[in-house]
Design an enzyme around this catalytic site. Structure first.
Site, mmCIF file in Angstrom:
data_model
loop_
_atom_site.group_PDB
_atom_site.id
_atom_site.type_symbol
_atom_site.label_atom_id
_atom_site.label_comp_id
_atom_site.label_asym_id
_atom_site.label_seq_id
_atom_site.Cartn_x
_atom_site.Cartn_y
_atom_site.Cartn_z
ATOM 1 C CB CYS A 123 11.667 -11.060 -9.488
ATOM 2 S SG CYS A 123 10.062 -10.646 -8.784
ATOM 3 C CG HIS A 274 14.300 -7.674 -9.663
ATOM 4 N ND1 HIS A 274 13.319 -7.328 -10.545
ATOM 5 C CD2 HIS A 274 13.668 -8.063 -8.518
ATOM 6 C CE1 HIS A 274 12.142 -7.507 -9.968
ATOM 7 N NE2 HIS A 274 12.330 -7.948 -8.746
ATOM 8 C CG ASN A 304 9.304 -6.057 -8.227
ATOM 9 O OD1 ASN A 304 9.498 -6.540 -9.343
ATOM 10 N ND2 ASN A 304 9.570 -6.705 -7.106
HETATM 11 O O1 UT7 Z 1 11.001 -8.911 -6.476
HETATM 12 C C1 UT7 Z 1 11.450 -9.482 -5.287
HETATM 13 C C2 UT7 Z 1 10.379 -9.509 -4.315
HETATM 14 N N1 UT7 Z 1 10.219 -8.467 -3.366
HETATM 15 C C3 UT7 Z 1 11.148 -7.728 -2.743
HETATM 16 O O2 UT7 Z 1 12.285 -7.668 -3.071
HETATM 17 C C4 UT7 Z 1 10.704 -6.948 -1.551
HETATM 18 C C5 UT7 Z 1 11.685 -7.067 -0.426
HETATM 19 N N2 UT7 Z 1 11.264 -6.360 0.748
HETATM 20 C C6 UT7 Z 1 11.125 -5.001 0.825
HETATM 21 O O3 UT7 Z 1 11.373 -4.314 -0.146
HETATM 22 C C7 UT7 Z 1 10.720 -4.387 2.135
HETATM 23 O O4 UT7 Z 1 10.766 -5.371 3.131
HETATM 24 C C8 UT7 Z 1 9.296 -3.754 2.089
HETATM 25 C C9 UT7 Z 1 9.341 -2.490 1.228
HETATM 26 C C10 UT7 Z 1 8.310 -4.737 1.532
HETATM 27 C C11 UT7 Z 1 8.872 -3.354 3.505
HETATM 28 O O5 UT7 Z 1 9.804 -2.444 4.052
HETATM 29 P P1 UT7 Z 1 10.285 -2.654 5.562
HETATM 30 O O6 UT7 Z 1 11.168 -1.534 5.879
HETATM 31 O O7 UT7 Z 1 10.872 -4.042 5.644
HETATM 32 O O8 UT7 Z 1 8.939 -2.495 6.375
HETATM 33 P P2 UT7 Z 1 8.222 -3.561 7.319
HETATM 34 O O9 UT7 Z 1 7.658 -4.681 6.516
HETATM 35 O O10 UT7 Z 1 9.169 -3.905 8.427
HETATM 36 O O11 UT7 Z 1 7.049 -2.721 7.900
HETATM 37 C C12 UT7 Z 1 7.278 -1.572 8.716
HETATM 38 C C13 UT7 Z 1 5.942 -0.974 9.077
HETATM 39 C C14 UT7 Z 1 4.937 -1.981 9.619
HETATM 40 O O12 UT7 Z 1 4.182 -1.352 10.601
HETATM 41 P P3 UT7 Z 1 4.499 -1.596 12.164
HETATM 42 O O13 UT7 Z 1 4.340 -3.076 12.368
HETATM 43 O O14 UT7 Z 1 5.899 -1.134 12.360
HETATM 44 O O15 UT7 Z 1 3.484 -0.763 12.843
HETATM 45 C C15 UT7 Z 1 4.050 -2.278 8.424
HETATM 46 O O16 UT7 Z 1 2.760 -2.679 8.805
HETATM 47 O O17 UT7 Z 1 5.343 -0.416 7.901
HETATM 48 C C16 UT7 Z 1 4.016 -0.917 7.775
HETATM 49 N N3 UT7 Z 1 3.685 -0.961 6.357
HETATM 50 C C17 UT7 Z 1 3.188 0.099 5.700
HETATM 51 N N4 UT7 Z 1 2.884 1.341 6.086
HETATM 52 C C18 UT7 Z 1 2.415 2.181 5.156
HETATM 53 C C19 UT7 Z 1 3.827 -2.006 5.490
HETATM 54 N N5 UT7 Z 1 3.437 -1.632 4.272
HETATM 55 C C20 UT7 Z 1 3.035 -0.340 4.375
HETATM 56 C C21 UT7 Z 1 2.537 0.584 3.444
HETATM 57 N N6 UT7 Z 1 2.245 1.830 3.881
HETATM 58 N N7 UT7 Z 1 2.361 0.303 2.145
#
Ligand code: UT7
Length: 358
Positions: A123, A274, A304
């Protein structure tokens, strides 16, 4: 405004002479995704700030979107397409592995004879491509370079994987990079015409290469029945690691490019990061010690869009009057590689409009 701005870029002065953007018409809301995935509007909005995204209709590829944005940038620059010497397309969703997506963009935009290549830097690709274009024009290797960020990431997503499917969207943005007249016109003695790319900070940390990738389809893991069945041709991401990386590098890289150009955070009028996640942006802005009202975001509408996100923001910010001639803008990309790229520029073509017409 001082007579000249310090810059880390040497050679002849260069500026963005044209800007264009395009998003496909089809809107996919968080509720649309919640109807087919185990997710909710509440989760997506709270964790990312994204409310909806655009998805290109079947049959359209990244070049199709990029061509529309590129034509708009050429028109904005008032430059005949034949004047373009080089087309760089930054993308993580190229039309094909070969030839370059940029070749079709060049052909369809009428840039006959121009060199054309794709740039892959996750990105951060748009800022990297802008740096390559600015360096080449500053050094006199080329006169006018068309830089396109074009994505149909929807084709690279596993629509059964809620951890990635909700984050991305399709879109394109383009700029033309040209020499500018800082100090070179008759009016220069009375003042200069705003505009000019000041400097860059590009970098990477390959220890994080596993955190964001499309595992199969290249020479490392060629396409096979097993890779298709294993859904290895879709994007995989360790969101937490990328999040930590992004919140760390944005402030560091911004500090470096500001230092190189002899400016401070207080000099920045518009910050265009970004558009990955509102929480990343808010955290980075806090670390930078910058007022939030100087930050431009539109990820709420588009998600994104990877290499398209920064030019898409520039285009909307200009249209809304948020980005004006003479403004100092900080552009900041980060993503797969892992990579980052920061650019400081003064907005404007750096040319006397009368001189242009004459
Ligand atoms: O362009 C550059 C590339 N990408 C990025 O910059 C993304 C960088 N990362 C992020 O933006 C964040 O890490 C995310 C938005 C991807 C995730 O947010 P998070 O606060 O880090 O959540 P997490 O991955 O720690 O997940 C928390 C919970 C998990 O459930 P458990 O294990 O706590 O039960 C996930 O399974 O949220 C769950 N989860 C979802 N729930 C509902 C993950 N995706 C989803 C979803 N809907 N879409």
């Amino acid at each position: 405004m001082p007579a000249s701005r310090p810059a880390s870029l040497s050679g002849r002065p260069v500026a963005i002479s044209g800007l264009g953007a395009y998003v496909p018409k089809r809107v996919v809301t968080n509720d649309d995704l919640a109807a087919v995935l185990d997710t909710s509007d509440e989760w997506i909005t709270q964790r990312t700030g994204i409310r909806e995204r655009r998805v290109a209709d079947e049959g359209l590829s990244s070049s199709d979107l990029g061509i529309v944005a590129a034509r708009a940038a050429l028109t904005d620059a008032g430059l005949p397409p034949a004047e373009i010497d080089l087309v760089i397309t930054a993308t993580i969703s190229p039309d094909r592995i070969m030839p370059a997506t940029a070749s079709r963009v060049a052909k369809e935009c009428g840039c006959g004879g121009a060199g054309a290549y794709d740039l892959s830097a996750g990105c951060s690709g748009f800022v990297y491509a802008l740096a390559m274009a600015a360096g080449a024009v500053a050094a006199g290797l080329h006169d006018h370079v068309l830089v396109v960020g074009a994505e149909t990431i929807s084709r690279m997503l596993d629509w059964e994987d809620r951890s990635t499917a909700v984050l991305f969207g399709d879109g394109a943005g383009a700029v033309v990079v040209s020499p500018c007249d800082v100090g070179g016109t008759a009016q220069a003695s009375e003042g200069r015409f705003p505009g000019g790319i000041l400097g860059f900070d590009l970098g990477g940390d390959a220890s994080g290469e596993e955190y964001l990738m499309i595992p199969a389809g290249g020479s490392r893991l060629p396409a096979s029945r097993a890779t298709v069945e294993g859904r290895q041709h879709f994007m995989k991401m360790n969101g937490g690691e990328v999040y930590r990386f992004a919140t760390r590098v944005v402030a560091q890289s911004a500090g470096r490019v500001l230092g190189r150009c002899g400016l401070t955070v207080d000099d920045i009028d518009v910050f265009v990061p970004h558009q990955a996640n509102l929480r990343i942006i808010e955290k980075a802005v806090k670390k930078l010690g910058m007022d939030e009202d100087r930050v431009y975001t539109n990820l709420q509408k588009y998600g994104n869009t990877s290499c398209a996100s920064i030019p898409l923001c520039l285009s909307e910010a200009r249209a809304e009057g948020r980005l004006k001639d003479g403004d100092i803008a900080l552009l900041m990309g980060f993503g797969a590689g892992l990579t980052w790229g920061a650019c400081l520029l003064e907005w404007g073509r750096g040319r006397d409009p009368e001189h242009e017409r004459g």
